[in-house]
Design an enzyme around this catalytic site. Structure first.
Site, PDB file in Angstrom:
ATOM      1  CG  HIS A 144      -0.201   0.090   2.522  1.00  0.00           C
ATOM      2  ND1 HIS A 144       0.308   1.265   3.038  1.00  0.00           N
ATOM      3  CD2 HIS A 144       0.120  -0.878   3.409  1.00  0.00           C
ATOM      4  CE1 HIS A 144       0.894   1.022   4.186  1.00  0.00           C
ATOM      5  NE2 HIS A 144       0.807  -0.273   4.443  1.00  0.00           N
TER       6      HIS A 144
ATOM      7  CD  GLU B 231       2.290  -5.416   8.419  1.00  0.00           C
ATOM      8  OE1 GLU B 231       2.560  -6.633   8.601  1.00  0.00           O
ATOM      9  OE2 GLU B 231       2.949  -4.672   7.685  1.00  0.00           O
TER      10      GLU B 231
END
Length: 195
Positions: free
Chosen positions: A8, A79
């Site tokens: 990202h 994550e």
């Protein structure tokens, strides 16, 4: 098979250099531009399957790269959850969680941060995801995820010591290309975003 993995774009937490995984933050203006640049690099590719983390920053990045349907959101691509360390920088951890932080750094693979995850837990969910990818019979796959997950994917591919996790970096909006040939994954290239 080619697997295109994108980290990202930049977030405010990246700028603040905090430990964060579960915090569901958005991209900065720079992060949006980074995602657009990756989108430009990949616009000529037809993706057969697309996977994404559940987090906003990954979804926002993906929207700048892929406009099609059928995105599979998979929590195994989230994550690492840093639990009580979420949103804290190194100094804050030293000031408020020194014992826990020292325990974590001395046993970084097995130690499960309170309300969070151990590296082994993260590795096992990434391994599960990658083992499923091996069964796919498509040409191009796109994955939008996080730096720690990408480094864990590299660790899985290398098959040796988990210490290999520390031998790679993954910067915001970097593009990694993984190939699967004869039943084996290998890292074909790591391409930084030009920004």
């Amino acid at each position: 098979m080619k697997i295109y993995i994108v980290r990202h774009g930049e977030t405010e937490e990246n700028i603040k250099k905090t430990y964060y995984g579960d915090i569901d933050c958005e991209l900065t203006e720079k992060g949006i531009k980074q995602a657009e640049l990756v989108g430009e690099k990949l616009k000529h590719i037809n993706f057969d399957k697309v996977f994404c983390s559940e987090k906003k920053r990954a979804k926002e990045t993906l929207k700048k790269i892929y406009e099609g349907e059928g995105v599979k959101v998979d929590s195994r691509l989230n994550e690492r959850n840093f639990g009580i360390f979420e949103g804290k920088n190194y100094k804050q951890l030293q000031d408020s969680f020194k014992l826990e932080y020292d325990t974590w750094t001395n046993d970084w693979k097995e130690y499960s941060i309170e309300k969070g995850e151990s590296f082994i837990e993260v590795y096992n969910r990434v391994k599960s995801f990658m083992e499923e990818l091996k069964k796919e019979s498509v040409e191009n796959i796109l994955i939008c995820t996080h730096g720690g997950i990408i480094r864990t994917i590299y660790t899985y591919i290398l098959e040796g010591s988990l210490d290999n996790y520390w031998r790679f970096n993954s910067k915001n909006a970097d593009l990694s290309i993984i190939k699967l040939e004869y039943g084996y994954f290998y890292i074909d290239s790591i391409i930084p975003v030009e920004f």
